[in-house]
Enzyme design. Structure first.
Site, PDB file in Angstrom:
ATOM      1  N   GLU A 117       0.908  -1.504   0.286  1.00 36.54           N
ATOM      2  CA  GLU A 117       0.053   0.384  -0.080  1.00 36.54           C
ATOM      3  C   GLU A 117       1.292   1.345   0.300  1.00 36.54           C
ATOM      4  OE1 GLU A 117      -3.907  -1.326   2.290  1.00 36.54           O
ATOM      5  OE2 GLU A 117      -1.837  -1.817   2.974  1.00 36.54           O
ATOM      6  N   GLU A 137      -4.184  -9.714   2.562  1.00 39.83           N
ATOM      7  CA  GLU A 137      -4.923  -9.558   4.205  1.00 39.83           C
ATOM      8  C   GLU A 137      -6.030 -10.314   4.431  1.00 39.83           C
ATOM      9  OE1 GLU A 137      -3.080  -5.561   3.022  1.00 39.83           O
ATOM     10  OE2 GLU A 137      -3.833  -6.665   2.374  1.00 39.83           O
TER      11      GLU A 137
END
Length: 263
Positions: A117, A137
């Site tokens: 990210e 995730e």
């Protein structure tokens, strides 16, 4: 106590290194806060014109959020988890994305979760051939929380992003390049020199113009074309009365190298 992020100057370039190699440079809360503090200091330092962000050690850029720390926040309750983990991480990546000086990620190894990210959020990214990316995730039952569900589809397209988000599969730096997540793949030994060369090719130009370009792109990318053109005009208007514009025009006409003052 070991510095969570080391800070070295390479001329007008700040080299920031995530420095938890024993934890694969996982982003615990203190590291996130340290990065924000360093960005605040660099923003007002006129001697720094660009930033390179990399990871310590031979294995990782960043393996993402510190799961052990995050687990304790989840146990404390939803409000605590959202405040301490999600909001903190989103604040950090938003700060990187909108920062007024160019930021280049030098991805030297694993870039999972929050590490990926960060790569999505910064302005430019170069990856070592040893780099490996993932959106893992889903493996722990959550969506990405530092902006990954929003930035990756904008970079790679909805279907390619969803494949990575829903499977958690790793992907190569070559695929990251093909999807627009990074700008270039280089040999491991050439990673930092290549990032410095890119920074040097940027900072030879007006720092104010670079800032206005970053702002126009960051604000305009999710706007309609008409709204984006208005943003572009606003950023031009902010530049038009500066000394840098007059210097750039004068230097071009005189066929000399401009000497920008950033004002």
């Amino acid at each position: 106590m070991t510095e969570l992020i080391t800070y070295d100057k390479k001329g007008a370039v700040a080299l920031l290194t995530l420095n938890r190699p024993e934890k694969l440079n996982a982003l615990n809360y203190a590291t996130n806060d340290c990065l924000l503090s360093l960005l605040d200091a660099i923003e007002t330092d006129p001697s720094i014109r660009a930033i390179i962000l990399t990871g310590a050690g031979e294995r990782a850029f960043s393996a993402g959020g510190d799961i052990h720390e995050f687990t304790e926040s989840v146990k404390a309750g939803v409000d605590e988890a959202v405040r301490d983990f999600c909001k903190r991480g989103q604040t950090m990546t938003a700060r990187l994305e909108a920062f007024q000086k160019p930021i280049i990620a030098a991805v030297n190894g694993i870039a999972f979760g929050g590490g990926c990210e960060i790569t999505e959020a910064v302005h430019l990214a170069i990856a070592s051939e040893r780099a490996v990316f993932a959106k893992p995730e889903i493996n722990i039952g959550i969506p990405p929380t530092f902006g990954g569900t929003q930035r990756l589809p904008r970079l790679a397209g909805r279907k390619r992003a969803l494949e990575l988000l829903l499977t958690g599969d790793t992907f190569s730096p070559q695929r990251a390049y093909e999807m627009g997540l990074i700008n270039k793949v280089v040999s491991h030994d050439e990673l930092i020199p290549t990032a410095i060369d890119l920074a040097d090719r940027i900072i030879r130009h007006s720092p104010l113009a670079a800032s206005r370009i970053i702002t126009a792109v960051a604000r305009g990318i999710n706007a309609t074309i008409d709204e984006g053109l208005l943003i572009e005009r606003e950023q031009f208007a902010r530049m038009a009365a500066t000394q840098d514009v007059h210097e750039g025009l004068s230097a071009w006409i005189a066929r000399r190298t401009p000497e920008y003052v950033g004002a």
